[in-house]
Design an enzyme around this catalytic site. Structure first.
Site, PDB file in Angstrom:
ATOM      1  CE  LYS A  52      -3.657  -2.492   1.924  1.00 31.94           C
ATOM      2  NZ  LYS A  52      -4.379  -2.998   3.272  1.00 31.94           N
ATOM      3  CD  GLN A  96      -3.175  -4.419   6.263  1.00 30.83           C
ATOM      4  OE1 GLN A  96      -3.183  -3.753   5.889  1.00 30.83           O
ATOM      5  NE2 GLN A  96      -3.919  -5.788   5.975  1.00 30.83           N
ATOM      6  CG  ASP A 119      -9.419  -0.154   5.049  1.00 29.53           C
ATOM      7  OD1 ASP A 119      -9.264  -0.638   3.616  1.00 29.53           O
ATOM      8  OD2 ASP A 119      -8.401  -0.512   5.940  1.00 29.53           O
TER       9      ASP A 119
END
Ligand code: NAD
Length: 291
Positions: A52, A96, A119
């Protein structure tokens, strides 16, 4: 059979974002900024976050990687997230997953401002998605939509079978494939670990999204001729022939299933890169929203 080449499409999405970002910067507009939090030393999480951050560099975004010890308390993490919420320069925040057991995933998700929820996991983002309102779609389902769109795959009136009902993949992709838009307008069946005779259900599908996390689960006798198969699964299985000691397997028995398909995603190189491209898209949109 045609491959749905996620690597290629993700690169194309990122190229577009790179041009748009350079364009913004040349107009003295804000450069998109993604902040990623990585807790502990989980090998897979390290790899995902590294990709990412690398993608941010490729498209010209600012990225901030915050590494925290496994022992961090929930309150300390929430404090950090609130700092990022208040930081004007940060457009998108991601934590994460998975988190250490002593930290509530739900609490963390709900702490991130919906305006920075790239997200797409916050209940407000999910609620807006369900109601067809503008929002950030969760990155993996959004990546799948971008892939279907790129290959102009007809979805209207098709029967889509989604295997898996998790909040990050199965459930949201079932909602998105069912919405009144393109890609969408499918009749969707969502299967899960209590679905009887899954093979019979899958055999009715024009589109199958396999997101259960069981390597090589979907076999050729579960797929009808001409189906579109999207393999979301990523499982590390031991493989002494690899330098890393493992190889990545999808949820689809690719070699057996592919000859029956009109389109199919490979693993790796399918949904994985698209997830990251979708995250970059969301971050760009979060930045644009501040203009
Ligand atoms: P999860 O474990 O949260 O959910 C799995 C779902 O599959 C559950 O809803 C469960 O009911 C269902 N399921 C399990 N066994 C089943 C069976 N035998 N028959 C039918 N349904 C069954 O998993 P998740 O987070 O949704 O992830 C699924 C897979 O996708 C994993 O391999 C994960 O690593 C992968 N993943 C990939 C990406 C990507 O970017 N490519 C992103 C997220 C997750």
């Amino acid at each position: 059979m045609q491959l749905l080449d996620g690597k290629l499409v993700a690169q194309a999405v990122k190229e577009q974002l790179k041009v748009k970002t350079a364009d913004r910067v040349s107009q003295n507009k804000k450069r998109p900024h993604l902040a990623a939090i990585l807790i502990g030393n989980n090998g897979a999480s390290e790899t995902y976050v590294a990709s990412k951050v690398k993608s941010c560099e490729e498209v010209g975004f600012t990225s901030t990687l915050i590494r925290l010890e496994e022992s961090i308390t929930e309150n300390e993490l929430i404090f950090k997230l609130n700092e990022l919420n208040e930081d004007f320069d940060v457009d998108g925040i991601l934590v994460q997953l998975p988190l250490p057991r002593h930290i509530s995933e739900q609490k963390v998700i709900e702490t991130i401002f919906p305006t920075k929820d790239v997200d797409g996991f916050h209940p407000e983002s999910v609620g807006r998605m369900v109601q067809g309102l503008p929002t950030y779609f969760p990155a993996t389902p959004y990546g799948i939509l971008l892939l279907l769109e790129h290959y102009k795959i007809e979805t209207k009136g098709k029967h889509a079978v989604v295997i898996g009902r998790s909040n990050i993949v199965g459930r949201p992709i079932s909602i998105l494939l069912n919405r009144n838009d393109y890609p969408g307008n499918c009749t969707v069946t969502v299967c899960h670990s209590h679905t009887p005779d899954l093979a019979a259900v899958c055999l009715q599908a024009d589109i199958i999204v396999a997101a259960l996390g069981k390597p090589l689960f979907l076999k050729a006798d579960m797929v009808k001729e001409g189906a579109v198969v999207v393999d979301v699964g990523i499982t590390r299985v031991e493989d002494p022939s690899k330098k890393s000691g493992f190889s990545i397997k999808g949820d689809v028995d690719f070699d057996a299933v592919a000859p029956k398909c009109s389109y199919i995603t490979p693993v790796p190189g399918g949904v994985g890169p698209m997830t990251i491209a979708a995250l970059m898209m969301n971050t760009f949109k979060a930045c644009e929203a501040k203009d």
